[in-house]
Design a protein around this motif. Structure first.
Motif, PDB file in Angstrom:
ATOM      1  N   ALA A  77       0.838  -1.205   0.000  1.00 28.84           N
ATOM      2  CA  ALA A  77       0.000   0.000   0.000  1.00 28.84           C
ATOM      3  C   ALA A  77       0.872   1.253   0.000  1.00 28.84           C
ATOM      4  CB  ALA A  77      -0.947  -0.003   1.202  1.00 28.84           C
ATOM      5  N   ALA A  78       1.899   1.258   0.828  1.00 34.63           N
ATOM      6  CA  ALA A  78       2.771   2.438   0.930  1.00 34.63           C
ATOM      7  C   ALA A  78       3.520   2.681  -0.377  1.00 34.63           C
ATOM      8  CB  ALA A  78       3.761   2.267   2.082  1.00 34.63           C
ATOM      9  N   VAL A  79       4.153   1.652  -0.885  1.00 30.16           N
ATOM     10  CA  VAL A  79       4.975   1.809  -2.091  1.00 30.16           C
ATOM     11  C   VAL A  79       4.111   2.224  -3.278  1.00 30.16           C
ATOM     12  CG1 VAL A  79       6.395   0.550  -3.765  1.00 30.16           C
ATOM     13  CG2 VAL A  79       6.829   0.298  -1.315  1.00 30.16           C
ATOM     14  N   GLU A  80       2.959   1.578  -3.420  1.00 32.53           N
ATOM     15  CA  GLU A  80       2.097   1.945  -4.541  1.00 32.53           C
ATOM     16  C   GLU A  80       1.548   3.360  -4.376  1.00 32.53           C
ATOM     17  OE1 GLU A  80      -1.645   0.105  -6.992  1.00 32.53           O
ATOM     18  OE2 GLU A  80      -0.316  -1.240  -5.898  1.00 32.53           O
ATOM     19  N   GLY A  81       1.446   3.810  -3.137  1.00 33.16           N
ATOM     20  CA  GLY A  81       1.015   5.173  -2.874  1.00 33.16           C
ATOM     21  C   GLY A  81       2.153   6.172  -2.937  1.00 33.16           C
TER      22      GLY A  81
END
Length: 125
Positions: A77-81
């Motif tokens: 979630a963090a990386v894609e965000g």
């Protein structure tokens, strides 16, 4: 040949289906709008970044906070965000060494001292 990077949406969909939930049932259990959940799974909407929503997903999927699947979900979630995972960004020692990790990811050369520091960071994870 390009390698596809893992995506949060497909990861969530696979786990939801493995847990035996329809999209609507999962939406009801997590309190997330079914339309938005569908958009997360199709990567139309960026993944949620708040730990309340991610925690709701984890609870329904029976993923324990702090476990490997928990970190995988939060990290995706963090990386894609476009973000660094919060636990790493908030850890001063880890944050200090993140540029080393980025350089390795870019296949840049590191000094022996930098490699040792990076190995220590990985070992602590």
């Amino acid at each position: 040949m390009t390698t596809k990077r893992p995506r949060f949406g497909p990861w969530l969909k696979i786990r939801r289906i493995e847990a035996g939930y329809t999209l609507r049932a999962f939406a009801l259990e997590t309190g997330v709008d079914a339309g938005n959940l569908s958009k997360y799974e199709r990567s139309v909407l960026p993944p949620p970044q708040d730990l309340d929503t991610l925690g709701a997903f984890a609870a329904v999927l029976k993923i324990r906070r702090g476990s490997a699947p928990w970190h995988e979900m939060v990290d995706l979630a963090a990386v894609e965000g476009g973000r660094i995972p919060r636990d790493l960004a908030d850890d001063p020692k880890a944050a200090e060494r993140l540029p080393l990790l980025f350089r390795v990811a870019r296949k840049e050369d590191l000094t022996e001292k930098e490699l040792t520091a990076l190995a220590e960071l990985v070992r602590r994870s």
